[in-house]
Design a protein around this motif. Structure first.
Motif, PDB file in Angstrom:
ATOM      1  N   UNK A 182      -1.547  10.927   1.588  1.00 42.76           N
ATOM      2  CA  UNK A 182      -1.803   9.511   1.337  1.00 42.76           C
ATOM      3  C   UNK A 182      -1.375   9.151  -0.079  1.00 42.76           C
ATOM      4  N   UNK A 183      -0.754   7.982  -0.213  1.00 43.97           N
ATOM      5  CA  UNK A 183      -0.408   7.485  -1.544  1.00 43.97           C
ATOM      6  C   UNK A 183      -0.517   5.969  -1.566  1.00 43.97           C
ATOM      7  N   UNK A 184      -0.792   5.442  -2.762  1.00 42.69           N
ATOM      8  CA  UNK A 184      -0.857   4.003  -2.988  1.00 42.69           C
ATOM      9  C   UNK A 184      -0.095   3.701  -4.270  1.00 42.69           C
ATOM     10  N   UNK A 185       0.955   2.872  -4.173  1.00 48.90           N
ATOM     11  CA  UNK A 185       1.798   2.527  -5.317  1.00 48.90           C
ATOM     12  C   UNK A 185       1.667   1.047  -5.646  1.00 48.90           C
ATOM     13  N   UNK A 186       1.438   0.761  -6.923  1.00 45.10           N
ATOM     14  CA  UNK A 186       1.469  -0.605  -7.426  1.00 45.10           C
ATOM     15  C   UNK A 186       2.673  -0.702  -8.357  1.00 45.10           C
ATOM     16  N   UNK A 187       3.639  -1.574  -8.002  1.00 46.02           N
ATOM     17  CA  UNK A 187       4.926  -1.610  -8.700  1.00 46.02           C
ATOM     18  C   UNK A 187       5.241  -3.039  -9.117  1.00 46.02           C
ATOM     19  N   UNK A 234       5.435  -8.290  -7.689  1.00 47.07           N
ATOM     20  CA  UNK A 234       4.411  -7.256  -7.673  1.00 47.07           C
ATOM     21  C   UNK A 234       4.281  -6.733  -6.250  1.00 47.07           C
ATOM     22  N   UNK A 235       4.450  -5.415  -6.081  1.00 48.28           N
ATOM     23  CA  UNK A 235       4.390  -4.782  -4.760  1.00 48.28           C
ATOM     24  C   UNK A 235       3.219  -3.803  -4.701  1.00 48.28           C
ATOM     25  N   UNK A 236       2.539  -3.796  -3.576  1.00 46.75           N
ATOM     26  CA  UNK A 236       1.509  -2.805  -3.292  1.00 46.75           C
ATOM     27  C   UNK A 236       1.926  -2.075  -2.022  1.00 46.75           C
ATOM     28  N   UNK A 237       2.121  -0.758  -2.120  1.00 51.12           N
ATOM     29  CA  UNK A 237       2.663   0.020  -0.999  1.00 51.12           C
ATOM     30  C   UNK A 237       1.706   1.159  -0.675  1.00 51.12           C
ATOM     31  N   UNK A 238       1.175   1.134   0.550  1.00 47.20           N
ATOM     32  CA  UNK A 238       0.295   2.198   1.030  1.00 47.20           C
ATOM     33  C   UNK A 238       1.057   3.061   2.025  1.00 47.20           C
ATOM     34  N   UNK A 239       1.004   4.369   1.830  1.00 52.06           N
ATOM     35  CA  UNK A 239       1.665   5.289   2.753  1.00 52.06           C
ATOM     36  C   UNK A 239       0.720   6.366   3.245  1.00 52.06           C
TER      37      UNK A 239
END
Length: 230
Positions: free
Chosen positions: A148-153, A186-191
């Motif tokens: 699991x990962x969560x990226x705020x870009x 602003x991007x929020x990406x959950x994987x």
């Protein structure tokens, strides 16, 4: 043509890509590039890519350059930060040669930072080609598990040269050609990489237009994607 040192940890390579098409006005472009990708700094995955393009579009000569560099630092077992900067040259309309850089046409501008899922690293919503564009990127990633990962870009977009045209983006509005500030995203990406060969990705994106647009509204994007690996 791609020549490399075949080292995955500290990868060095030079390449040449030539494309010749007689569709439409006809294009003939050659890209010469150099890249360095890998663990050049402790606990960091860094990259540097330089490219020079020349050729013709119809009767117009093309000659331009681009650079993309950055690094992802995993400073903690669960956290990583990324900083990047990319610039594709624009045309100043001062000569008969078009100095707007264009990517090869083979790119998808998709990749990972430190997480388990890949995403559009120039912005999920704007998704620009690196052409007459300066892009600054900052990101922080959270990796609570290996699956699991969560990226705020965050991305900032500036035109290299003033223009009323954006090259191959998902924005419908045209800039006014009086200010280079395209805006911020602003991007929020959950994987989530499940144990069943199924990957889940959820994306939320917000774009705030800059002074290059007159009376433009903010834009929003939501995306849900499943990917099955076999």
């Amino acid at each position: 043509l791609y020549l490399s040192n075949t080292d995955d940890d500290r990868h060095l390579a030079g390449y040449l890509i030539h494309r010749d098409s007689d569709l439409g006005t006809g294009t003939r472009r050659t890209h010469y590039g150099f890249r360095a990708i890998g663990e050049w700094l402790p606990q960091q995955e860094s990259w540097l890519e330089l490219s020079v393009m020349n050729g013709r579009t119809g009767l117009t000569s093309n000659r331009a350059w681009a650079i993309d560099l950055g690094s992802t630092w995993q400073f903690h077992e669960y956290f990583a930060v990324t900083a990047g900067w990319a610039l594709g040259q624009g045309d100043d309309h001062g000569s008969s040669t078009d100095h707007t850089y264009r990517q090869t046409g083979l790119q998808d501008n998709n990749g990972k930072f430190a997480g388990v899922t890949s995403f559009r690293y120039y912005g999920e919503l704007v998704d620009p080609e690196l052409a007459n564009m300066e892009i600054t990127t900052l990101g922080i990633g959270w990796l609570p598990t290996r699956q699991i990962s969560l990226d705020l870009v965050w991305h900032s977009y500036q035109q290299d040269e003033l223009s009323t045209r954006l090259v191959d983006t998902d924005l419908d509005r045209r800039p006014n050609g009086r200010n280079p500030d395209i805006g911020e995203e602003l991007d929020l990406v959950f994987g989530w990489r499940t144990p069943y060969n199924l990957d889940l990705e959820i994306v939320a994106a917000w774009f705030k237009p800059g002074k290059a647009f007159n009376n433009a509204d903010d834009a929003f994007l939501g995306k849900l994607q499943f990917r099955y690996r076999f």
